[in-house]
Design an enzyme around this catalytic site. Sequence first.
Site, mmCIF file in Angstrom:
data_model
loop_
_atom_site.group_PDB
_atom_site.id
_atom_site.type_symbol
_atom_site.label_atom_id
_atom_site.label_comp_id
_atom_site.label_asym_id
_atom_site.label_seq_id
_atom_site.Cartn_x
_atom_site.Cartn_y
_atom_site.Cartn_z
ATOM 1 N N ASP A 177 0.528 -7.715 0.236
ATOM 2 C CA ASP A 177 0.744 -6.289 0.479
ATOM 3 C C ASP A 177 2.251 -6.047 0.494
ATOM 4 O O ASP A 177 2.862 -5.977 1.543
ATOM 5 C CB ASP A 177 0.118 -5.898 1.817
ATOM 6 C CG ASP A 177 0.227 -4.409 2.102
ATOM 7 O OD1 ASP A 177 0.633 -3.651 1.202
ATOM 8 O OD2 ASP A 177 -0.085 -3.992 3.236
ATOM 9 N N SER A 184 1.896 -4.641 7.678
ATOM 10 C CA SER A 184 0.824 -4.274 6.775
ATOM 11 C C SER A 184 -0.203 -3.379 7.452
ATOM 12 O O SER A 184 -0.401 -2.247 7.061
ATOM 13 C CB SER A 184 0.152 -5.540 6.247
ATOM 14 O OG SER A 184 -0.936 -5.215 5.446
ATOM 15 N N SER A 219 4.159 0.927 8.782
ATOM 16 C CA SER A 219 3.887 0.112 7.585
ATOM 17 C C SER A 219 5.155 -0.192 6.803
ATOM 18 O O SER A 219 5.971 0.694 6.533
ATOM 19 C CB SER A 219 2.916 0.833 6.652
ATOM 20 O OG SER A 219 1.600 0.691 7.069
ATOM 21 N N HIS A 251 0.827 -1.208 0.000
ATOM 22 C CA HIS A 251 0.000 0.000 0.000
ATOM 23 C C HIS A 251 0.861 1.257 0.000
ATOM 24 O O HIS A 251 0.403 2.319 -0.406
ATOM 25 C CB HIS A 251 -0.990 -0.004 1.169
ATOM 26 C CG HIS A 251 -0.383 -0.051 2.527
ATOM 27 N ND1 HIS A 251 -0.097 -1.223 3.183
ATOM 28 C CD2 HIS A 251 -0.035 0.932 3.381
ATOM 29 C CE1 HIS A 251 0.397 -0.954 4.377
ATOM 30 N NE2 HIS A 251 0.452 0.353 4.518
ATOM 31 N N GLY A 287 2.796 4.760 10.563
ATOM 32 C CA GLY A 287 4.194 5.025 10.269
ATOM 33 C C GLY A 287 5.032 3.769 10.298
ATOM 34 O O GLY A 287 6.163 3.741 9.831
#
Length: 486
Positions: A251, A356, A340, A221, A338
Amino acid sequence: MSHRRMPKRKVAIAVGGVAALGAAALLLPNANASQDQNGQNAASGATGAKTLKSADASDLADQVQKILGDAFAGSYYDGGKQQLVVNVVDGDDNVIVQAKKAGAVVREVDNSLGELRQAAKTLKTEATIPGTSWAVDPRTDKVLVTADSTVTGAKWDRLQSTVRSLGADMATVKKSAGSFKTFVSGGDAIFSQAQGGNVRCSLGFNVTASDGSPAFLTAGHCGVAAKDWSDSQNGQPIATVDQATFPGNGDFSLVKYNDPNTQAPSEVNVGNGQTVQIKQAADATVGQAVFRMGSTTGLHDGKVTGLDATVNFQSETDPNGVDTVTGLIQTDVCAEAGDSGGSLFTQDGGAVGLTSGGSGDCTSGGETFFQPVTAALQATGATLGDAGAGAGGQAGAGDQAGAGDQAGAGDEAGAGDQSGAADPSASAGGQAGAGDQAGAGDQAGAGDGSGAGGDQIGGGTDPSGAAGDQSGSGAADDGSSQTDTH
């Protein structure tokens, strides 16, 4: 944070400096130290269960699954006894004996993987509701369904009705505090501009792309939200997205460094000048002890609670849409905006996952989902390891890792088809994809992502310092008001 330039650019992305003391106490004494404890893995007898580290459980699980064939119904690691427990249904006495000789504890259960996967398919068809997730839990021999705080009223009634239709012995449902969202901002802080706002994520692991160029893995993402990434909040891009998957079956993003001479060490910076060398990609096992590093919240630890999980996020671009991600690792490790893309790894240097999304925070706890590194490596054709000189102490944190997509694990879980959810990462209600894709300001996280983070990655400075900055999560260096972090 000062930046030290090397003859060949050495990228070291520092992760959050606010390390959890409990996690640090478990991990740091062994950072950069030999983790070879195979001597403890000897079987206690010809048919006795082996005592083994959690990191070795996935290998034994694969071996036993081949022995049992259709009788295999999942497995998990019993941390208290340091043993692998394997579920079997209608097993032939001969293969069960072989499984025991291999070193596993064999447990007879009622539900086969096929039945559990069928239950997951029913959930996908009847209950793909934003704010829900499901994964096979081999410890209970059921599908564990989770609903966040947004699942209320008719949606909650629909979910409960679907779970009841599966049978009391097939699935259970529980509520989770908070709401599922992607945690854009993470491991070693990386930044990008998208539709007028700053997007912040974390570098997961450094890898080598199939064409031999240096690259790193992060959340899909994040790669959908923006194409060009920098190691400081307002710096020039140093890397470009090559591949990105989200939502759907995963992802993850492969991001290539623009400078082919970039030195990308295979290590994770865990703060205070300490690093953990990443040696290989590893599949996750339910019950396995893991560590997560992120630029917002630093170092935290926990356990794997499910494999092949499906997460349904509320789409950020379509009020009536759902972003579903499948094939994720479910854990009880905390994370926040933050984080991710940041690294999930084992104490002995196995790269397991990329952060994720999930629910909760590092104060109240919650569920966090991770993209398996092994699956990301397989899909992108990248390999784990240094893309340049191994920078040792230089921070390298997140990137380091590289791969480990534990993905594999999934099979144990069985829930995979769960499907729908393409990437837990998204977790957040669709956060991912959507939003990010949108790039919109929200992603922006900017500020928060901010500050600290920015430098974090900085061209190769010492890990220690880096960390601190990273942490900063909320404060924007420039006082900007950007919102969302990834």
